[in-house]
Design an enzyme around this catalytic site. Structure first.
Site, PDB file in Angstrom:
ATOM      1  N   CYS A 399     -10.242  12.408  31.522  1.00 56.79           N
ATOM      2  CA  CYS A 399      -9.548  11.909  32.717  1.00 56.79           C
ATOM      3  C   CYS A 399      -9.487  13.001  33.791  1.00 56.79           C
ATOM      4  O   CYS A 399     -10.518  13.346  34.372  1.00 56.79           O
ATOM      5  CB  CYS A 399      -8.169  11.385  32.340  1.00 56.79           C
ATOM      6  SG  CYS A 399      -7.421  10.316  33.593  1.00 56.79           S
ATOM      7  N   HIS A 518      -9.769   7.432  28.246  1.00 63.61           N
ATOM      8  CA  HIS A 518      -9.010   8.170  27.219  1.00 63.61           C
ATOM      9  C   HIS A 518      -9.481   7.731  25.835  1.00 63.61           C
ATOM     10  O   HIS A 518      -8.892   6.818  25.231  1.00 63.61           O
ATOM     11  CB  HIS A 518      -7.512   7.895  27.367  1.00 63.61           C
ATOM     12  CG  HIS A 518      -6.884   8.536  28.557  1.00 63.61           C
ATOM     13  ND1 HIS A 518      -6.267   9.768  28.509  1.00 63.61           N
ATOM     14  CD2 HIS A 518      -6.789   8.109  29.856  1.00 63.61           C
ATOM     15  CE1 HIS A 518      -5.812  10.083  29.716  1.00 63.61           C
ATOM     16  NE2 HIS A 518      -6.117   9.098  30.548  1.00 63.61           N
ATOM     17  N   GLU A 520      -9.089   9.027  23.018  1.00 66.54           N
ATOM     18  CA  GLU A 520      -8.161   9.330  21.923  1.00 66.54           C
ATOM     19  C   GLU A 520      -7.329   8.115  21.508  1.00 66.54           C
ATOM     20  O   GLU A 520      -6.851   8.041  20.367  1.00 66.54           O
ATOM     21  CB  GLU A 520      -7.228  10.480  22.297  1.00 66.54           C
ATOM     22  CG  GLU A 520      -6.286  10.219  23.461  1.00 66.54           C
ATOM     23  CD  GLU A 520      -6.850  10.613  24.815  1.00 66.54           C
ATOM     24  OE1 GLU A 520      -6.064  10.775  25.771  1.00 66.54           O
ATOM     25  OE2 GLU A 520      -8.079  10.747  24.922  1.00 66.54           O
TER      26      GLU A 520
END
Length: 556
Positions: A399, A518, A520
């Site tokens: 990001c 993102h 994750e």
């Protein structure tokens, strides 16, 4: 539908989220379909406007919901996909009731906490519990509900009252309460103290809820005499007092609960349709836990961020790194570096802190710059990215980390002057500066790979596109990308329209990758996120062989 309510006492942050996730995991391993709801008693509509220092990270769901980080635990443990309404807040409940009142749904009535707010809570839970969270679309059989905060908090009272009524509405055989409490062990005496738990359970029972299981968080295994004391004073059988001591790995928590007969208790208490047979899913968890405990080789990653004083600020990032490290059989060491400590102003004011931060960075095997907001600390992140690029250190920017990698290259290779300027990183059309909540580009979006030679494309399994979750207000200006690509800085992933820059890779570098999304948020213990997996492979020196062998790890 069976409902399992998880409440907490003594202190917040005691581990209710992990215990709720673990309960769901062991029930899912028995073949049941499980969903989860997190209740947060704060008045915010969602977690989107929180500081990471307040409640840790903001977790983003497929539908763009900005929610509490515990929903990330549910998704990772249970391998499910939740939606924004699985996170219930006081703000959402009051907003829905006030909207009904303005619409005239309560004409002639005085709108009150009881029954209107408490009814709205019960209706929300019953409605949300039926929504499928699995890929097969099957309606859940069990709903695990975690009530945030601690029993006795003034803001939790309407929810406690709602569930007091709820247990009679759905019948006793369909409702179970787990109370998580702390057993402190002062260093001076080493004695395990039960009084806080006694007081907490007494207060809960005084509010109309009687716990079926008391899960005791403690540093060491609960002594038999302590367990019997809790049983006597808290009106439960000794077998209903569960010890949840500190363990070396979170993967051991479901195994710990299962070993104390929690599944058998739920079978009897809730009359669950469970066959007592070997549970394959828990076997995988045991394998992961055993492997995690046996790891000898270390790999260190420098996490250069703004919110490093609270590790919960980067919960999903740390989990994604852990999943990837475990997949390559390495023990992870995360070196937290406050990005402001890498800046020249720190060298002037606090030289020791400056040199310690740089020593951490230079001694790491890889560098990660995660997302964030605001200008504070961005110069330090750019310095870290510059060092990783020049030293050929594995780098992943997520990001804001990706945007700053673009800025660093523009400044130091293209020779563009000044900071990360308004022409290079621009405001998105969706962003409404007049309102902060929910105005970003949020949720699952498709990214198309534009290059077949992309390292990240290969790590994803040589697919044409991926779908990942986004959360950002700014983006790289696509009109300037040709300046970068002439110098070997490639934008290898774009959105469907080709107007938004999603993935960057640097030529002639071991691993220099940036992603606007993102990744994750979709990492799982058994299926790590490819961008993080690539970072760990590169940091351990295994990426070239992994790619040449058709994306397969060598047997150890």
């Amino acid at each position: 539908m069976k409902y399992i309510l998880v409440t907490g006492g003594v202190i917040s942050g005691i581990g209710k989220g992990i215990i709720a996730s673990s309960v769901g995991t062991i029930l899912k391993s028995c073949g049941l379909h499980v969903t989860a709801i997190k209740i947060d008693p704060y008045i915010n509509i969602d977690a989107g406007t929180f500081s990471p220092y307040e409640h840790g990270e903001v977790f983003v769901l497929d539908d763009g919901g900005e929610v509490d980080l515990d929903l990330g635990n549910y998704e990772r443990f249970l391998d499910i996909r939740l939606i924004r309404d699985n996170n219930l807040t006081t703000g959402k409940i009051y907003q829905s009731v006030i909207t009904k009142e303005r619409r005239g749904d309560y004409l002639g009535k005085t709108v009150q906490v009881v029954p209107h707010i408490t009814d709205a809570i019960q209706e929300w839970v019953m409605r949300q519990a039926k929504i499928s969270v699995d890929v097969d679309g099957v309606e859940p059989q069990v709903c695990v509900i975690e009530l945030g905060g601690t029993v006795g908090d003034i803001e939790s009272m309407p929810f406690i009252e709602a569930f007091r009524q709820f247990q009679f509405k759905v019948k006793r055989e369909n409702f179970c309460n787990i109370h998580v409490s702390l057993i402190p062990q002062p260093n001076t005496t080493g004695e395990q103290k039960t009084k806080p738990t006694q007081n907490s359970v007494r207060e809960l029972r005084g509010l109309g809820l009687s716990p079926d299981l008391i899960m005791c968080r403690c540093a060491t295994v609960l002594e038999t005499s302590v367990k019997e004391k809790i049983s006597m004073f808290c009106h439960v059988e000794p077998t209903q007092v569960i010890c949840v001591q500190d363990v070396p790995s979170l993967y051991r928590v479901p195994l710990l609960l299962e070993s104390q007969g929690v599944v058998d208790y739920f079978c009897r208490r809730l009359n669950l349709p469970i066959e007592l047979k070997p549970r394959k899913m828990l076997t995988k968890w045991k394998e992961m836990a055993d492997r995690s405990d046996r790891l000898l080789e270390h790999v260190s990653i420098a996490l250069v961020g703004k919110y490093t004083k609270l590790s919960d600020s980067y919960t999903s990032v740390i989990k994604a790194l852990e999943h990837s490290a475990l997949a390559i059989n390495y023990k992870l060491e995360v070196k937290y570096i406050d990005s402001a400590d890498l800046e020249a102003v720190t060298l002037r004011d606090e030289p020791v802190k400056y040199h310690e931060a740089w020593q951490k960075l230079c001694s790491s095997h890889g560098v990660l710059v995660p997302g964030g907001f605001g200008v504070r600390g961005t110069e330090g992140k750019i310095q870290a990215i510059n060092w990783a690029r020049k030293q050929n250190k594995p780098f992943l920017g997520v990001c804001l980390g990706m945007q700053l990698a673009v800025c660093e290259f523009a400044r130091n290779v293209l020779g563009w002057e000044g900071e990360c300027g308004s022409d290079l990183v621009i405001d998105m059309p969706e962003h409404n500066p007049g309102q902060m909540g929910g105005t970003m580009r949020l949720g699952k979006r498709r990214t198309i790979f534009t290059s077949t030679s992309s390292v990240l494309r290969k790590l994803y399994g040589d697919v044409e596109y991926v779908e990942e979750r986004h959360r950002h207000r700014f983006e790289v200006n696509p009109e300037l990308k040709h300046h970068f690509e002439k110098k070997g800085f490639h934008f290898v992933g774009q959105d469907v329209e080709g107007e938004r820059m999603e993935v960057i890779e640097l030529e002639d570098h071991g691993y220099f990758v940036g992603v606007q999304y993102h990744p994750e948020f979709t990492s799982r213990p058994i299926k790590p996120s490819p961008p993080y997996f690539g970072l760990l492979l590169a940091a351990a020196g295994k990426l070239p062989s992994y790619l040449t062998k058709g994306c397969r790890l060598s047997p150890r």
